[in-house]
Scaffold this active site. Sequence first.
Site, PDB file in Angstrom:
ATOM      1  N   ARG A  74      13.233   3.727   0.812  1.00  0.00           N
ATOM      2  CA  ARG A  74      11.960   3.728   0.073  1.00  0.00           C
ATOM      3  C   ARG A  74      12.224   3.964  -1.413  1.00  0.00           C
ATOM      4  O   ARG A  74      13.176   4.626  -1.789  1.00  0.00           O
ATOM      5  CB  ARG A  74      11.038   4.829   0.603  1.00  0.00           C
ATOM      6  CG  ARG A  74      10.414   4.479   1.949  1.00  0.00           C
ATOM      7  CD  ARG A  74       9.447   5.564   2.407  1.00  0.00           C
ATOM      8  NE  ARG A  74       8.377   5.770   1.445  1.00  0.00           N
ATOM      9  CZ  ARG A  74       7.565   6.818   1.442  1.00  0.00           C
ATOM     10  NH1 ARG A  74       7.689   7.743   2.353  1.00  0.00           N
ATOM     11  NH2 ARG A  74       6.612   6.937   0.550  1.00  0.00           N
TER      12      ARG A  74
ATOM     13  N   GLY B  23       0.869  -1.175   0.000  1.00  0.00           N
ATOM     14  CA  GLY B  23       0.000   0.000   0.000  1.00  0.00           C
ATOM     15  C   GLY B  23       0.900   1.218   0.000  1.00  0.00           C
ATOM     16  O   GLY B  23       2.038   1.139  -0.467  1.00  0.00           O
ATOM     17  N   GLU B  24       0.425   2.325   0.530  1.00  0.00           N
ATOM     18  CA  GLU B  24       1.286   3.498   0.689  1.00  0.00           C
ATOM     19  C   GLU B  24       1.765   3.536   2.130  1.00  0.00           C
ATOM     20  O   GLU B  24       0.956   3.697   3.048  1.00  0.00           O
ATOM     21  CB  GLU B  24       0.522   4.779   0.349  1.00  0.00           C
ATOM     22  CG  GLU B  24       0.863   5.366  -0.990  1.00  0.00           C
ATOM     23  CD  GLU B  24       2.332   5.234  -1.378  1.00  0.00           C
ATOM     24  OE1 GLU B  24       2.589   4.527  -2.365  1.00  0.00           O
ATOM     25  OE2 GLU B  24       3.219   5.805  -0.721  1.00  0.00           O
ATOM     26  N   SER B  25       3.062   3.426   2.335  1.00  0.00           N
ATOM     27  CA  SER B  25       3.561   3.255   3.704  1.00  0.00           C
ATOM     28  C   SER B  25       3.293   4.484   4.573  1.00  0.00           C
ATOM     29  O   SER B  25       3.067   4.345   5.773  1.00  0.00           O
ATOM     30  CB  SER B  25       5.049   2.908   3.693  1.00  0.00           C
ATOM     31  OG  SER B  25       5.810   4.007   3.267  1.00  0.00           O
TER      32      SER B  25
ATOM     33  N   CYS C  72       6.361  -5.158   0.876  1.00  0.00           N
ATOM     34  CA  CYS C  72       6.525  -3.822   0.291  1.00  0.00           C
ATOM     35  C   CYS C  72       6.313  -2.728   1.336  1.00  0.00           C
ATOM     36  O   CYS C  72       7.159  -2.558   2.215  1.00  0.00           O
ATOM     37  CB  CYS C  72       5.602  -3.654  -0.920  1.00  0.00           C
ATOM     38  SG  CYS C  72       6.031  -2.218  -1.919  1.00  0.00           S
TER      39      CYS C  72
ATOM     40  N   ILE D  47       6.857  -3.077  -7.071  1.00  0.00           N
ATOM     41  CA  ILE D  47       6.094  -1.878  -7.426  1.00  0.00           C
ATOM     42  C   ILE D  47       6.545  -0.714  -6.547  1.00  0.00           C
ATOM     43  O   ILE D  47       6.288  -0.716  -5.347  1.00  0.00           O
ATOM     44  CB  ILE D  47       4.585  -2.144  -7.282  1.00  0.00           C
ATOM     45  CG1 ILE D  47       4.167  -3.236  -8.274  1.00  0.00           C
ATOM     46  CG2 ILE D  47       3.779  -0.860  -7.502  1.00  0.00           C
ATOM     47  CD1 ILE D  47       2.728  -3.661  -8.201  1.00  0.00           C
ATOM     48  N   ARG D  48       7.255   0.245  -7.150  1.00  0.00           N
ATOM     49  CA  ARG D  48       7.832   1.355  -6.375  1.00  0.00           C
ATOM     50  C   ARG D  48       8.443   0.781  -5.078  1.00  0.00           C
ATOM     51  O   ARG D  48       8.219   1.294  -3.985  1.00  0.00           O
ATOM     52  CB  ARG D  48       6.762   2.406  -6.042  1.00  0.00           C
ATOM     53  CG  ARG D  48       6.333   3.253  -7.244  1.00  0.00           C
ATOM     54  CD  ARG D  48       5.145   4.159  -6.910  1.00  0.00           C
ATOM     55  NE  ARG D  48       5.332   4.914  -5.692  1.00  0.00           N
ATOM     56  CZ  ARG D  48       5.792   6.161  -5.615  1.00  0.00           C
ATOM     57  NH1 ARG D  48       6.087   6.819  -6.712  1.00  0.00           N
ATOM     58  NH2 ARG D  48       5.936   6.759  -4.461  1.00  0.00           N
TER      59      ARG D  48
ATOM     60  N   HIS E 135       5.758  -8.385  -4.046  1.00  0.00           N
ATOM     61  CA  HIS E 135       4.354  -8.706  -3.765  1.00  0.00           C
ATOM     62  C   HIS E 135       3.995 -10.153  -4.125  1.00  0.00           C
ATOM     63  O   HIS E 135       3.434 -10.393  -5.200  1.00  0.00           O
ATOM     64  CB  HIS E 135       3.441  -7.775  -4.559  1.00  0.00           C
ATOM     65  CG  HIS E 135       3.543  -6.348  -4.154  1.00  0.00           C
ATOM     66  ND1 HIS E 135       2.903  -5.844  -3.048  1.00  0.00           N
ATOM     67  CD2 HIS E 135       4.206  -5.312  -4.696  1.00  0.00           C
ATOM     68  CE1 HIS E 135       3.164  -4.565  -2.921  1.00  0.00           C
ATOM     69  NE2 HIS E 135       3.961  -4.201  -3.924  1.00  0.00           N
TER      70      HIS E 135
ATOM     71  N   GLU F 294       1.607 -11.730  -3.130  1.00  0.00           N
ATOM     72  CA  GLU F 294       0.137 -11.832  -3.175  1.00  0.00           C
ATOM     73  C   GLU F 294      -0.433 -11.503  -4.552  1.00  0.00           C
ATOM     74  O   GLU F 294      -1.611 -11.723  -4.802  1.00  0.00           O
ATOM     75  CB  GLU F 294      -0.482 -10.920  -2.095  1.00  0.00           C
ATOM     76  CG  GLU F 294      -0.426  -9.417  -2.374  1.00  0.00           C
ATOM     77  CD  GLU F 294       0.915  -8.760  -2.038  1.00  0.00           C
ATOM     78  OE1 GLU F 294       1.905  -9.481  -1.817  1.00  0.00           O
ATOM     79  OE2 GLU F 294       0.975  -7.522  -2.017  1.00  0.00           O
TER      80      GLU F 294
END
Lengths: 298, 203
Positions: free
Chosen positions: B115, B52-54, B84, B143-144, B179, B181
Amino acid sequence: MELENLKHGTELIKRGFAKMQKGGVIMDVTTPEQAKIAEDAGAVAVMALQAVPADIRKAGGVARMADPEIVANIIDAVTIPVMAKVRIGHFVEAEILETLGVDMIDESEVLTPADDQYHIDKTKYTVPFVCGARNLGEALRRISEGAAMIRTKGEAGTGDVSEAVRHMKQIMGEVRELAGKNKEELAMVARDIEAPVDLLIETANLQRLPVVNFAAGGIATPADAALMMRLGADGIFVGSGIFKAENPEKMARSIVKAANNYDKPEVLAEVSKGIGAGMKGISISTIAQEESLQLRGW
Amino acid sequence: MRIGIIALQGDVSEHERMLQLTLDQRGEECDIVPIKHKGLVPSCDGLILTGGESTTLSRLLVTEGIAEEIIDANARQVPIMGTCAGMIVIAKRGDEQVERTGQYLLSIMDIGIKRNAFGRQRDSFEIMLDMDPLKEPYNAVFIRAPAIIEHGKDVNPLALFKDLTVAAEERNILALAFHPELTDDIRIHNYFLDKIFSLAEQE
């Protein structure tokens, strides 16, 4: 491990990025300072714009991609993903934004369309796209063009949530109606709504869109955000609702909290207290059809 | 047996799907509980922190009162997997991006993270990654993604990419920069379930 195995811009990566935004709030910003406020408030991403939709609506004229300098400055200011809008069909604006390092491109009806027949072929880009939709057919056409995320069109820049509600219920209802239909019947529906049959079958099997589906277009308060989550949105875009509010910091924090606590009225009551006036807004019923942004795109 | 998925933001349903798929293949049963509020973490035998967005996750972990509960669970050696953004929030040390944003970290794993270590979304990638203890490479989706740039002596690196650690283990904690998942390959979730079930057998 061989580096030639390295793959960029695959569907898995593009749709994966969109999935990471789920449950989050994406906020429209026009300056690096606003972007930092959004990041501090807990936004999952910001949408970098020249002007928020309410001001675009007021200004009239042709609305285009934001000045690359504004976008670049916002990219430098925050650590969260930065999105930006291009005109429908304007693949060169999209190439420019991709070069700048924008993390997702919104092919948006809020800007003046550049092509009245074709949307961008989004499969050609490494960067993922989000597109607006009012119904299932429109959503699946955009996905077949390569969109990794769908959002309701709503009616941007109004602060009136009713069109976002209409579009979300429309899409959810159409997906539910697919349940129990056989292949032949699904092919018939696909013809009727002008959607690719393979994507329609996938949607019927999943009982949801094959990509994430956010709510956008008129969300102005924590209660609006919670309403859209309750209707099944995977997350929220807030455009003019934050920085046209009396107290943007408080509004931003409250909307983030509301997106997580959408099923807890007591928390919603708490976060809605004393946040100042929301954006003034305009009621949908007073907007002439030629001023309606949602009718752009097809 | 109960596994909690911290469901504040990010790809929660993807982890749910993957856990269920893995449990089905093992022929085992388990409660899978998405956690949005405090009060549920103490009853869990395993925890997952999703992608997600940390920065968003950090903020909500604190405001929802879940952060303290996860720290307590770690003290009890409950198996925890972070993917992530989940790997960022469990770290002890962050880079200047973490400093600049004043981001809260749970500080339960002795790692320092960077990050967006591989760039922005256009630089995101998939690669067949060699990873301990898996016998065959794993299709890892970055992803990023963050990376582990330094770690304490009790941390065991499990996979490297471009000389940076992208998977590691420290006792009960499993951290991944990518990821698992998002694929259909259950091996990493299976490895995490091994940790949970073997611990349950010891007790």
